[in-house]
Design a protein around this motif. Structure first.
Motif, PDB file in Angstrom:
ATOM      1  N   ALA A 295       7.591  -1.914  -6.801  1.00 24.93           N
ATOM      2  CA  ALA A 295       8.668  -2.929  -6.437  1.00 24.93           C
ATOM      3  C   ALA A 295       7.910  -4.385  -5.525  1.00 24.93           C
ATOM      4  N   GLU A 296       8.320  -5.353  -5.964  1.00 26.26           N
ATOM      5  CA  GLU A 296       7.639  -6.696  -5.511  1.00 26.26           C
ATOM      6  C   GLU A 296       8.680  -6.961  -4.099  1.00 26.26           C
TER       7      GLU A 296
ATOM      8  N   GLY B  16      12.174  -5.108   8.259  1.00 27.76           N
ATOM      9  CA  GLY B  16      11.284  -6.373   7.491  1.00 27.76           C
ATOM     10  C   GLY B  16      11.749  -6.679   6.002  1.00 27.76           C
ATOM     11  N   LEU B  17      11.655  -7.575   5.475  1.00 25.13           N
ATOM     12  CA  LEU B  17      12.203  -8.112   4.245  1.00 25.13           C
ATOM     13  C   LEU B  17      11.028  -8.554   3.555  1.00 25.13           C
ATOM     14  N   ILE B  18      10.553  -8.097   2.503  1.00 25.11           N
ATOM     15  CA  ILE B  18       9.874  -8.754   1.618  1.00 25.11           C
ATOM     16  C   ILE B  18      10.299  -9.251   0.307  1.00 25.11           C
ATOM     17  N   LEU B  19      10.427 -10.406   0.080  1.00 27.78           N
ATOM     18  CA  LEU B  19      10.905 -10.844  -1.227  1.00 27.78           C
ATOM     19  C   LEU B  19       9.809 -11.309  -2.093  1.00 27.78           C
ATOM     20  N   ASN B  20       9.628 -10.986  -3.143  1.00 26.47           N
ATOM     21  CA  ASN B  20       8.527 -11.385  -4.382  1.00 26.47           C
ATOM     22  C   ASN B  20       7.191 -11.282  -3.657  1.00 26.47           C
TER      23      ASN B  20
ATOM     24  N   ASN C  80      20.659  -6.976  -3.683  1.00 28.32           N
ATOM     25  CA  ASN C  80      20.491  -6.134  -4.888  1.00 28.32           C
ATOM     26  C   ASN C  80      18.674  -6.025  -5.196  1.00 28.32           C
ATOM     27  N   LEU C  81      18.128  -5.477  -4.047  1.00 31.00           N
ATOM     28  CA  LEU C  81      16.773  -5.338  -4.026  1.00 31.00           C
ATOM     29  C   LEU C  81      16.582  -3.920  -4.971  1.00 31.00           C
ATOM     30  N   PRO C  82      15.168  -3.921  -5.509  1.00 29.19           N
ATOM     31  CA  PRO C  82      14.734  -2.612  -6.309  1.00 29.19           C
ATOM     32  C   PRO C  82      14.605  -1.706  -5.134  1.00 29.19           C
ATOM     33  N   LEU C  83      14.178  -1.803  -3.780  1.00 29.38           N
ATOM     34  CA  LEU C  83      13.434  -0.817  -3.229  1.00 29.38           C
ATOM     35  C   LEU C  83      14.011  -0.927  -1.559  1.00 29.38           C
TER      36      LEU C  83
ATOM     37  N   LEU D 215       0.795  -1.310   0.075  1.00 28.46           N
ATOM     38  CA  LEU D 215       0.069  -0.043   0.095  1.00 28.46           C
ATOM     39  C   LEU D 215       0.976   1.265   0.026  1.00 28.46           C
ATOM     40  N   GLY D 216       2.001   1.125   0.195  1.00 26.07           N
ATOM     41  CA  GLY D 216       3.060   2.386   0.420  1.00 26.07           C
ATOM     42  C   GLY D 216       3.829   2.642  -0.586  1.00 26.07           C
ATOM     43  N   ALA D 217       5.170   2.725  -0.323  1.00 26.58           N
ATOM     44  CA  ALA D 217       6.323   2.993  -1.089  1.00 26.58           C
ATOM     45  C   ALA D 217       6.437   1.842  -2.367  1.00 26.58           C
ATOM     46  N   GLY D 218       6.090   0.750  -1.978  1.00 27.20           N
ATOM     47  CA  GLY D 218       6.309  -0.314  -2.876  1.00 27.20           C
ATOM     48  C   GLY D 218       4.984  -0.202  -4.000  1.00 27.20           C
ATOM     49  N   LYS D 219       3.940   0.236  -3.577  1.00 23.49           N
ATOM     50  CA  LYS D 219       2.855   0.400  -4.583  1.00 23.49           C
ATOM     51  C   LYS D 219       3.224   1.711  -5.683  1.00 23.49           C
ATOM     52  N   VAL D 220       3.765   2.576  -4.838  1.00 25.75           N
ATOM     53  CA  VAL D 220       4.007   3.839  -5.845  1.00 25.75           C
ATOM     54  C   VAL D 220       5.158   3.494  -6.789  1.00 25.75           C
ATOM     55  N   SER D 221       6.194   2.482  -6.268  1.00 29.39           N
ATOM     56  CA  SER D 221       7.365   2.186  -6.978  1.00 29.39           C
ATOM     57  C   SER D 221       7.070   1.038  -8.060  1.00 29.39           C
TER      58      SER D 221
END
Lengths: 335, 335
Positions: free
Chosen positions: B133-134, B148-152, B246-249, B125-131
């Motif tokens: 990035a999964e 916290g770490l979100i992968l895929n 090497n994450l996108p965000l 809902l936040g920065a990942g939604k804007v960008s």
């Protein structure tokens, strides 16, 4: 043709190896060549493709080739397959290795960082097989510190194909300049090159990291101190990685890892002090020393199992994993 | 009942919030309470379950509850749901929070580390939604540095549920003792607590990290130096994480991240110097400063978007993601 096989290529700065690998898990044939760097990159690609075509022809008669996996020194940009500033392939910066091979061969290939493929092989056939772990981080103590990350059985590429570079986790923020442009990366304290450098301030001048290890085994205090530092540096990097990823398995390979008995005690001691997650999950007793079936919730750190074959086997496995190369099957079947 | 909802709980050391969240993406109702730590953990669980039952009853008449997500301060052992030495819940060490809630409520719940849930909310809902990035790593600069770490699109738990602790990546191996038992963790240089401590050697004594930020904004050299150090420390940790994953965000939140303008310039400068992967993938121009759609192969580092609601929203999303609680539906439908 019911039987399947893949072809794997391990392209190193010194050796070029190409193997045919049966899907049932057996190496059918390996071709080993020198990497003719001095003759230019197109000579290397030509040698690679000639060997590959020979294996395709010889084994394609009785088996169906389902994929070709190429392991390349990094940094490698994916999915393009362009090599970026490779320390072990001077003059190859910007070279599109995928395109060069595919256009020469007329076949689709799967290309991957060699350290990632070594990690994949260790997960499927080596330490991961022994321990049952589906995720691991592998460190390869060679000229540099190569590294690969396998998460849930898959190579972790990151968003631009450069993930898994644990050799460039920072262990001394104000430390040695690194070839990557940074400072104090693990590679500067745990590679064979680093072992030589750290010994250079002593009164004796070693010819190799192996000689430093021999001196340490004989009780040379300077040499022993070097391996203590190797162990502590590995522990600082591992503590950061354990706290970040909480993986069940960390595998240490490469030539310099033969000095395991010289650096591992310091590594385990320092890691206990530095990572609360390791303290909570370290195996006890015999399991702490030897890689075995990972007890649930435990963290194992152990030596690699596959030696210098890991990269080549990983390339073969990678070829098997990527079975969508219709071009390969067509080409083989018309032979 | 076609409409679905979930219930999320954000259990903090100070505040306890419980919300009903419509599956279409809207907060239906939030109950905010103080966490009655002094009255013992069973009082807290009782308050939590009473609020939860009230929301279930009020919204369960017109909607079907598909899951209950509980965010708890860590370290949290999963899947058991046992809390281990939580710095923000004194006396709760070894408490099986999952069992306590499920046995009181008579319903199955999904439990998760609160920092992981904040990261999930920022991704969805936040920065990942804007960008777009999964995958992302989120750092929360609060009393400590949560992470916290979100992968895929999935929370990365690691093998014993303790993964994603980027606040305990080591940035100064010989540095400050950390609450985790280690030394020189990021948390000791980038939390609100650390900002206060680093300022304590100056001639003025600040009342809060916010006051240090105010002094820095007024040009106080000691205060400015503190935020330079915050920025450099974040960069050392981020360089290790960027090189490893090497994450996108990367998303930075928490109260102390309001001082972004004071620490971010030093952070970006140091990160450019320290990570070759960041140098190769840093966005240029406006994209470098503001979080937007991530260009392919780029690395974005930006501020969190959801503020202090991230943990609660993440708990609600987590409830939605784990829609297998038949017990919940049955209970609601018999009401």
């Amino acid at each position: 043709m019911n039987k399947q096989f893949s072809i794997g290529v391990d392209l190193g700065g010194t050796n070029l190896r190409v193997a045919a690998y049966g899907a049932e898990g057996v190496l059918l044939e390996t071709i080993s060549l020198k990497t003719r760097l001095a003759d230019g990159r197109h000579s290397v690609v030509s040698d690679l493709c000639t060997a590959l075509a020979a294996l395709l022809s010889r084994h394609g008669a009785s088996r169906s080739c389902v994929g070709i996996g190429i392991g390349s020194p990094g940094p490698l940009e994916l999915p393009s397959g362009i090599i970026r500033n490779p320390p072990n392939l001077p003059g190859w910066d910007g070279f599109n290795l995928r395109h060069a091979i595919e256009s020469t061969l007329g076949l689709e290939i799967s290309i991957e960082n060699d350290a990632n493929l070594a990690a994949l092989a260790e997960q499927v056939l080596g330490a991961g097989k022994v321990s049952g772990a589906e995720s691991l981080c592998m460190l390869t103590m060679g000229t540099g510190v190569g590294s690969g990350l396998i998460l849930n059985g898959q190579i972790w590429h990151g968003s631009s194909g450069m993930g898994g570079e644990a050799g460039h986790v920072i262990v001394e923020p104000g430390g040695e300049a690194c070839g990557c442009g940074g400072h104090g990366c693990l590679e500067q304290y745990a590679s064979a090159t680093a072992i030589l450098r750290m010994m250079s301030s002593s009164s004796r001048t070693p010819a190799s990291a192996l000689q430093v290890a021999e001196w340490a085994a004989e009780g040379d205090k300077d040499a022993l101190a070097v391996f203590q530092r190797v162990g502590r540096s590995l522990a600082i990097a591992l503590a950061s990685i354990v706290n970040l990823l909480n993986l069940p398995l960390y595998v240490i390979g490469g030539g310099a890892s033969d000095a395991w008995d010289l650096f591992a005690p310091a590594m385990f001691q320092e890691l206990q002090a530095r990572s609360y997650i390791y303290r909570l999950t370290a195996p006890s007793g015999k399991q702490a020393k030897e890689c075995g079936v990972v007890a649930e919730n435990k963290t194992q750190i152990c030596r690699a199992r596959l030696g210098s074959d890991a990269g080549l086997l990983g390339a073969c496995l990678f070829g098997l994993q990527n079975r969508s190369q219709h071009a390969v099957e067509q080409k083989v079947e018309t032979n």
